[in-house]
Design an enzyme around this catalytic site. Sequence first.
Site, PDB file in Angstrom:
ATOM      1  N   SER A 126    -105.901 -22.726  -5.372  1.00 37.05           N
ATOM      2  CA  SER A 126    -106.583 -22.214  -6.562  1.00 37.05           C
ATOM      3  C   SER A 126    -105.577 -21.633  -7.543  1.00 37.05           C
ATOM      4  O   SER A 126    -104.540 -21.099  -7.148  1.00 37.05           O
ATOM      5  CB  SER A 126    -107.548 -21.118  -6.100  1.00 37.05           C
ATOM      6  OG  SER A 126    -108.008 -20.378  -7.193  1.00 37.05           O
ATOM      7  N   TYR A 151    -109.739 -12.912  -1.379  1.00 39.84           N
ATOM      8  CA  TYR A 151    -109.888 -14.369  -1.504  1.00 39.84           C
ATOM      9  C   TYR A 151    -108.568 -14.988  -1.970  1.00 39.84           C
ATOM     10  O   TYR A 151    -108.072 -15.949  -1.373  1.00 39.84           O
ATOM     11  CB  TYR A 151    -111.019 -14.713  -2.491  1.00 39.84           C
ATOM     12  CG  TYR A 151    -110.999 -16.174  -2.892  1.00 39.84           C
ATOM     13  CD1 TYR A 151    -111.467 -17.151  -2.025  1.00 39.84           C
ATOM     14  CD2 TYR A 151    -110.471 -16.580  -4.125  1.00 39.84           C
ATOM     15  CE1 TYR A 151    -111.421 -18.494  -2.368  1.00 39.84           C
ATOM     16  CE2 TYR A 151    -110.421 -17.915  -4.481  1.00 39.84           C
ATOM     17  CZ  TYR A 151    -110.899 -18.866  -3.599  1.00 39.84           C
ATOM     18  OH  TYR A 151    -110.839 -20.199  -3.944  1.00 39.84           O
ATOM     19  N   LYS A 155    -105.622 -17.699  -0.103  1.00 42.58           N
ATOM     20  CA  LYS A 155    -105.038 -18.951  -0.620  1.00 42.58           C
ATOM     21  C   LYS A 155    -103.507 -18.860  -0.563  1.00 42.58           C
ATOM     22  O   LYS A 155    -102.833 -19.839  -0.224  1.00 42.58           O
ATOM     23  CB  LYS A 155    -105.518 -19.227  -2.047  1.00 42.58           C
ATOM     24  CG  LYS A 155    -107.001 -19.555  -2.138  1.00 42.58           C
ATOM     25  CD  LYS A 155    -107.389 -20.828  -1.376  1.00 42.58           C
ATOM     26  CE  LYS A 155    -108.862 -21.103  -1.356  1.00 42.58           C
ATOM     27  NZ  LYS A 155    -109.282 -22.171  -0.458  1.00 42.58           N
TER      28      LYS A 155
HETATM   29  P1  NAD Z   1    -118.430 -24.681  -1.656  1.00 46.07           P
HETATM   30  O1  NAD Z   1    -118.806 -23.365  -1.085  1.00 46.07           O
HETATM   31  O2  NAD Z   1    -119.414 -25.408  -2.495  1.00 46.07           O
HETATM   32  O3  NAD Z   1    -117.951 -25.661  -0.497  1.00 46.07           O
HETATM   33  C1  NAD Z   1    -117.355 -25.211   0.682  1.00 46.07           C
HETATM   34  C2  NAD Z   1    -118.086 -25.872   1.837  1.00 46.07           C
HETATM   35  O4  NAD Z   1    -117.465 -25.464   3.057  1.00 46.07           O
HETATM   36  C3  NAD Z   1    -119.558 -25.474   1.913  1.00 46.07           C
HETATM   37  O5  NAD Z   1    -120.333 -26.643   2.080  1.00 46.07           O
HETATM   38  C4  NAD Z   1    -119.622 -24.577   3.158  1.00 46.07           C
HETATM   39  O6  NAD Z   1    -120.863 -24.707   3.792  1.00 46.07           O
HETATM   40  C5  NAD Z   1    -118.467 -25.101   3.984  1.00 46.07           C
HETATM   41  N1  NAD Z   1    -117.838 -24.149   4.902  1.00 46.07           N
HETATM   42  C6  NAD Z   1    -117.352 -22.921   4.619  1.00 46.07           C
HETATM   43  N2  NAD Z   1    -116.805 -22.387   5.711  1.00 46.07           N
HETATM   44  C7  NAD Z   1    -116.938 -23.295   6.715  1.00 46.07           C
HETATM   45  C8  NAD Z   1    -116.549 -23.339   8.071  1.00 46.07           C
HETATM   46  N3  NAD Z   1    -115.929 -22.316   8.671  1.00 46.07           N
HETATM   47  N4  NAD Z   1    -116.829 -24.452   8.780  1.00 46.07           N
HETATM   48  C9  NAD Z   1    -117.458 -25.508   8.213  1.00 46.07           C
HETATM   49  N5  NAD Z   1    -117.848 -25.520   6.932  1.00 46.07           N
HETATM   50  C10 NAD Z   1    -117.587 -24.424   6.196  1.00 46.07           C
HETATM   51  O7  NAD Z   1    -117.065 -24.455  -2.470  1.00 46.07           O
HETATM   52  P2  NAD Z   1    -116.294 -25.441  -3.450  1.00 46.07           P
HETATM   53  O8  NAD Z   1    -116.448 -24.916  -4.826  1.00 46.07           O
HETATM   54  O9  NAD Z   1    -116.638 -26.832  -3.144  1.00 46.07           O
HETATM   55  O10 NAD Z   1    -114.807 -25.123  -3.000  1.00 46.07           O
HETATM   56  C11 NAD Z   1    -114.134 -25.934  -2.068  1.00 46.07           C
HETATM   57  C12 NAD Z   1    -112.743 -25.375  -1.860  1.00 46.07           C
HETATM   58  O11 NAD Z   1    -112.078 -25.299  -3.121  1.00 46.07           O
HETATM   59  C13 NAD Z   1    -112.694 -23.968  -1.273  1.00 46.07           C
HETATM   60  O12 NAD Z   1    -111.598 -23.900  -0.388  1.00 46.07           O
HETATM   61  C14 NAD Z   1    -112.460 -23.098  -2.484  1.00 46.07           C
HETATM   62  O13 NAD Z   1    -111.800 -21.904  -2.140  1.00 46.07           O
HETATM   63  C15 NAD Z   1    -111.568 -23.994  -3.318  1.00 46.07           C
HETATM   64  N6  NAD Z   1    -111.614 -23.690  -4.760  1.00 46.07           N
HETATM   65  C16 NAD Z   1    -112.818 -23.682  -5.405  1.00 46.07           C
HETATM   66  C17 NAD Z   1    -112.845 -23.387  -6.764  1.00 46.07           C
HETATM   67  C18 NAD Z   1    -114.154 -23.323  -7.506  1.00 46.07           C
HETATM   68  O14 NAD Z   1    -114.194 -22.680  -8.567  1.00 46.07           O
HETATM   69  N7  NAD Z   1    -115.219 -23.961  -7.052  1.00 46.07           N
HETATM   70  C19 NAD Z   1    -111.662 -23.118  -7.452  1.00 46.07           C
HETATM   71  C20 NAD Z   1    -110.451 -23.146  -6.751  1.00 46.07           C
HETATM   72  C21 NAD Z   1    -110.449 -23.433  -5.395  1.00 46.07           C
HETATM   73  C1  WQD Z   2    -114.920 -17.837 -16.313  1.00 40.94           C
HETATM   74  C2  WQD Z   2    -114.915 -17.003 -17.574  1.00 40.94           C
HETATM   75  C3  WQD Z   2    -115.399 -14.685 -17.212  1.00 40.94           C
HETATM   76  C4  WQD Z   2    -119.539 -15.184 -15.946  1.00 40.94           C
HETATM   77  C5  WQD Z   2    -113.109 -17.994 -10.591  1.00 40.94           C
HETATM   78  C6  WQD Z   2    -112.217 -17.481  -9.517  1.00 40.94           C
HETATM   79  C7  WQD Z   2    -111.033 -18.380  -9.347  1.00 40.94           C
HETATM   80  C8  WQD Z   2    -111.478 -19.810  -9.130  1.00 40.94           C
HETATM   81  C9  WQD Z   2    -112.385 -20.253 -10.209  1.00 40.94           C
HETATM   82  C10 WQD Z   2    -111.747 -20.165  -6.781  1.00 40.94           C
HETATM   83  C11 WQD Z   2    -114.237 -15.656 -17.378  1.00 40.94           C
HETATM   84  C12 WQD Z   2    -116.471 -15.327 -18.060  1.00 40.94           C
HETATM   85  C13 WQD Z   2    -118.244 -15.433 -16.377  1.00 40.94           C
HETATM   86  C14 WQD Z   2    -120.435 -14.515 -16.820  1.00 40.94           C
HETATM   87  C15 WQD Z   2    -118.711 -14.413 -18.488  1.00 40.94           C
HETATM   88  N1  WQD Z   2    -112.226 -19.945  -7.923  1.00 40.94           N
HETATM   89  N2  WQD Z   2    -117.834 -15.053 -17.616  1.00 40.94           N
HETATM   90  N3  WQD Z   2    -119.980 -14.162 -18.063  1.00 40.94           N
HETATM   91  O1  WQD Z   2    -113.161 -15.936 -12.945  1.00 40.94           O
HETATM   92  O2  WQD Z   2    -112.052 -17.821 -14.214  1.00 40.94           O
HETATM   93  O3  WQD Z   2    -112.392 -18.017 -11.805  1.00 40.94           O
HETATM   94  O4  WQD Z   2    -113.498 -19.342 -10.299  1.00 40.94           O
HETATM   95  O5  WQD Z   2    -110.609 -20.299  -6.429  1.00 40.94           O
HETATM   96  O6  WQD Z   2    -110.315 -17.922  -8.258  1.00 40.94           O
HETATM   97  O7  WQD Z   2    -111.791 -16.174  -9.880  1.00 40.94           O
HETATM   98  O8  WQD Z   2    -114.354 -18.166 -13.282  1.00 40.94           O
HETATM   99  O9  WQD Z   2    -116.587 -18.890 -13.956  1.00 40.94           O
HETATM  100  O10 WQD Z   2    -116.305 -16.581 -12.978  1.00 40.94           O
HETATM  101  O11 WQD Z   2    -115.413 -17.048 -15.245  1.00 40.94           O
HETATM  102  O12 WQD Z   2    -118.339 -14.069 -19.606  1.00 40.94           O
HETATM  103  O13 WQD Z   2    -121.589 -14.242 -16.480  1.00 40.94           O
HETATM  104  O14 WQD Z   2    -116.274 -16.718 -17.926  1.00 40.94           O
HETATM  105  O15 WQD Z   2    -115.108 -13.396 -17.662  1.00 40.94           O
HETATM  106  O16 WQD Z   2    -113.573 -15.366 -18.558  1.00 40.94           O
HETATM  107  P1  WQD Z   2    -112.949 -17.372 -13.120  1.00 40.94           P
HETATM  108  P2  WQD Z   2    -115.753 -17.687 -13.807  1.00 40.94           P
END
Ligand code: NAD
Ligand code: WQD
Length: 344
Positions: A126, A151, A155
């Site tokens: 991330s 969190y 990572k």
């Molecule tokens: P998500 O929660 O939609 O998907 C994660 C999936 O993993 C879910 O289906 C959940 O049920 C499953 N899961 C969690 N723990 C588990 C376990 N111990 N065993 C089996 N299944 C398990 O999340 P996502 O948005 O698809 O994110 C996927 C990956 O990407 C994560 O590692 C997250 O940290 C990373 N990531 C997400 C974002 C984002 O904004 N969505 C941004 C950066 C990184």
């Molecule tokens: C985006 C922008 C908020 C909600 C998060 C995690 C990051 C990564 C991606 C996993 C920001 C603004 C939001 C609201 C708002 N995930 N906002 N009103 O914080 O950039 O990133 O998701 O790895 O680690 O921190 O994403 O969608 O929460 O926010 O104004 O109700 O929208 O302040 O500027 P963020 P977000």
Amino acid sequence: MSKILVTGGAGFIGSHTAVELISSGFTPIIVDNFCNSRPSVIQRIETITNQNLVSYNLDCTDEIALRQVFNDHPDLQGAIHFAAFKAVGESVQSPLKYYHNNINSLLVLTRLMNEFNVRNLVFSSSCTVYGQPEILPVTEATEMQEAQSPYGFTKQVCERLLSDLSTGEYNQVSSVLLRYFNPIGAHPSGLIGELPLGVPENLIPYITQTAAGLRDSLTVFGQDYSTSDGTCVRDYIHVVDLAKAHVKALRYLAENDKMCKAFNLGTGTGNTVLEVIQTFEKVSGVKLSYAMGERRPGDVEQIYASADKANRELQWKTELSLEDALTDAWNWQLKLEETGTTAD
Ligand code: NAD
Ligand code: WQD
């Protein structure tokens, strides 16, 4: 047909990646315990791809259960590890829950990969590992800062763990670390997308739920940042573009020696919160109810990616725009309403 283990394959990014894997000739073996997704996602992937899927309902921190998957599929060619908890705010409230799930699942998975001679791993990292970088756009060479949340720390720890495994003589795991910026959107079919449980923390689901009348109003967190309109800047990337990068990463791992390499996955463009709202209003035709509010603690002012390294080395680049992503996110929200899919 190369078999790829996909942990968290029923989740938001995992489900879109499973679709792209199938359309690129791979066979995903999905493992998910559905702690943040619904079993019906598996059928929806099958509908989109017109293929039957092999899936397991199990927890990746359970080594005995996960070993069975490796036993059942001795021909695995690699793994993509999505399974993790991802809510930044919750991780501050319940750090142990995050350390346990996010770190243990990777430890168990890599131990089994070593034992069963599965070399190639794509890891979901991330942009949160960077904190607030001093120079933008942020490149992979930018030094990590102290994590702002448990969190984010998970990572950083997982990245370090994979780096150590790639150099150890007795370890064979070769990895690509994909640092996602802000994944948004949904599959254009409207069959899979992001389904946050409870009140969304992230901007796009909050916008679409407000537009659909499920929330009264969106609060824009902060209007006094040093940006063009005072609101925070992020790099919003369509989840389908993001999913395609995983296929490229698997090919890259297959073609190269043992490594641990990080790649930013973003569009290279930053957008403010107000720009996102205006674009959403334009593509949906809905006037969004929103109000300016206080800054959200822990938010960085602005971050967007340099994706040059992924463009060059993975031969990947984004093809879809913010308009596309918001159109698909809105279509997904409307389909959810139509089918009443909130808890199936
Ligand atoms: P998500 O929660 O939609 O998907 C994660 C999936 O993993 C879910 O289906 C959940 O049920 C499953 N899961 C969690 N723990 C588990 C376990 N111990 N065993 C089996 N299944 C398990 O999340 P996502 O948005 O698809 O994110 C996927 C990956 O990407 C994560 O590692 C997250 O940290 C990373 N990531 C997400 C974002 C984002 O904004 N969505 C941004 C950066 C990184
Ligand atoms: C985006 C922008 C908020 C909600 C998060 C995690 C990051 C990564 C991606 C996993 C920001 C603004 C939001 C609201 C708002 N995930 N906002 N009103 O914080 O950039 O990133 O998701 O790895 O680690 O921190 O994403 O969608 O929460 O926010 O104004 O109700 O929208 O302040 O500027 P963020 P977000």
